[in-house]
Design a protein around this motif. Structure first.
Motif, PDB file in Angstrom:
ATOM      1  N   PRO A  85     -29.441  10.846  44.430  1.00 23.97           N
ATOM      2  CA  PRO A  85     -29.246  11.583  45.689  1.00 23.97           C
ATOM      3  C   PRO A  85     -28.273  10.847  46.612  1.00 23.97           C
ATOM      4  O   PRO A  85     -28.114   9.634  46.534  1.00 23.97           O
ATOM      5  CB  PRO A  85     -30.656  11.614  46.295  1.00 23.97           C
ATOM      6  N   GLU A  89     -29.301  12.723  52.063  1.00 27.18           N
ATOM      7  CA  GLU A  89     -30.465  13.360  51.460  1.00 27.18           C
ATOM      8  C   GLU A  89     -31.647  12.389  51.398  1.00 27.18           C
ATOM      9  O   GLU A  89     -32.788  12.749  51.696  1.00 27.18           O
ATOM     10  CB  GLU A  89     -30.077  13.814  50.051  1.00 27.18           C
ATOM     11  N   THR A  90     -31.371  11.153  51.036  1.00 23.18           N
ATOM     12  CA  THR A  90     -32.418  10.131  50.976  1.00 23.18           C
ATOM     13  C   THR A  90     -32.975   9.838  52.363  1.00 23.18           C
ATOM     14  O   THR A  90     -34.190   9.679  52.535  1.00 23.18           O
ATOM     15  CB  THR A  90     -31.854   8.839  50.351  1.00 23.18           C
ATOM     16  N   TYR A  92     -33.041  11.888  54.999  1.00 22.68           N
ATOM     17  CA  TYR A  92     -33.852  13.023  55.442  1.00 22.68           C
ATOM     18  C   TYR A  92     -35.217  13.027  54.758  1.00 22.68           C
ATOM     19  O   TYR A  92     -36.245  13.274  55.386  1.00 22.68           O
ATOM     20  CB  TYR A  92     -33.136  14.347  55.181  1.00 22.68           C
ATOM     21  N   THR A  93     -35.235  12.756  53.477  1.00 23.98           N
ATOM     22  CA  THR A  93     -36.502  12.727  52.745  1.00 23.98           C
ATOM     23  C   THR A  93     -37.408  11.623  53.270  1.00 23.98           C
ATOM     24  O   THR A  93     -38.612  11.830  53.450  1.00 23.98           O
ATOM     25  CB  THR A  93     -36.237  12.524  51.244  1.00 23.98           C
ATOM     26  N   ALA A  94     -36.841  10.450  53.539  1.00 29.57           N
ATOM     27  CA  ALA A  94     -37.635   9.339  54.068  1.00 29.57           C
ATOM     28  C   ALA A  94     -38.193   9.676  55.442  1.00 29.57           C
ATOM     29  O   ALA A  94     -39.355   9.377  55.747  1.00 29.57           O
ATOM     30  CB  ALA A  94     -36.787   8.071  54.131  1.00 29.57           C
ATOM     31  N   CYS A  95     -37.376  10.323  56.294  1.00 32.08           N
ATOM     32  CA  CYS A  95     -37.851  10.712  57.631  1.00 32.08           C
ATOM     33  C   CYS A  95     -38.980  11.736  57.527  1.00 32.08           C
ATOM     34  O   CYS A  95     -39.974  11.642  58.269  1.00 32.08           O
ATOM     35  CB  CYS A  95     -36.697  11.277  58.456  1.00 32.08           C
ATOM     36  N   ILE A  96     -38.861  12.700  56.639  1.00 30.01           N
ATOM     37  CA  ILE A  96     -39.918  13.696  56.464  1.00 30.01           C
ATOM     38  C   ILE A  96     -41.204  13.025  56.014  1.00 30.01           C
ATOM     39  O   ILE A  96     -42.299  13.324  56.518  1.00 30.01           O
ATOM     40  CB  ILE A  96     -39.469  14.789  55.464  1.00 30.01           C
ATOM     41  N   ILE A  97     -41.114  12.081  55.075  1.00 25.14           N
ATOM     42  CA  ILE A  97     -42.304  11.386  54.592  1.00 25.14           C
ATOM     43  C   ILE A  97     -42.955  10.576  55.700  1.00 25.14           C
ATOM     44  O   ILE A  97     -44.186  10.588  55.853  1.00 25.14           O
ATOM     45  CB  ILE A  97     -41.941  10.489  53.383  1.00 25.14           C
TER      46      ILE A  97
END
Length: 127
Positions: A85, A89-90, A92-97
């Motif tokens: 990724p 993208e990485t 955003y995914t980390a922030c969502i988690i």
């Protein structure tokens, strides 16, 4: 038919001898490093390095060693096929988690407090 069986027995014997020599090389490496500590460090490292190369080449010439090389090469080919990724993208995914983890922990903390106060209230009603 007997010749094929004889060749197979010779091949198996050679394989066992190769594994024996490789094992002896590793035992020799340990022995040199442990018992010959008086020898100059550089010379000891050269001897150990030579024995490691020798034992590795013996192992790689066996049937199992060839399978290991094949497995490593196919693994390298599969790793090249991976699409990693992008940074955004990485991120955003980390922030969502992180946000979901904080929300769930706050929810569990709230439920724990409610249950604690409910149990304390029930216990205080007992005579």
């Amino acid at each position: 038919m007997k010749k094929n069986v004889k060749n197979k027995n010779i091949y198996n014997a050679i394989e066992k001898i190769k594994w024996l020599f490789a094992s002896l090389c590793f035992i020799l490496i340990y022995s040199i490093n442990y018992y010959l500590y008086e020898i100059q460090f550089f010379i000891r490292i050269l001897i150990i390095f030579f024995l490691i190369i020798l034992s590795t080449s013996i192992i790689l010439s066996t049937k199992i060693g060839k399978y290991m090389l094949l497995y490593i090469s196919t693994t390298k080919n599969e790793i090249r096929k991976i699409t990693w990724p992008q940074y955004k993208e990485t991120l955003y995914t980390a922030c969502i988690i992180i946000i979901v983890t904080i929300l769930i922990s706050l929810l569990l903390w709230g439920l724990d407090n409610i249950i604690f106060h409910l149990i304390a209230f029930i216990v205080s009603l007992r005579f």
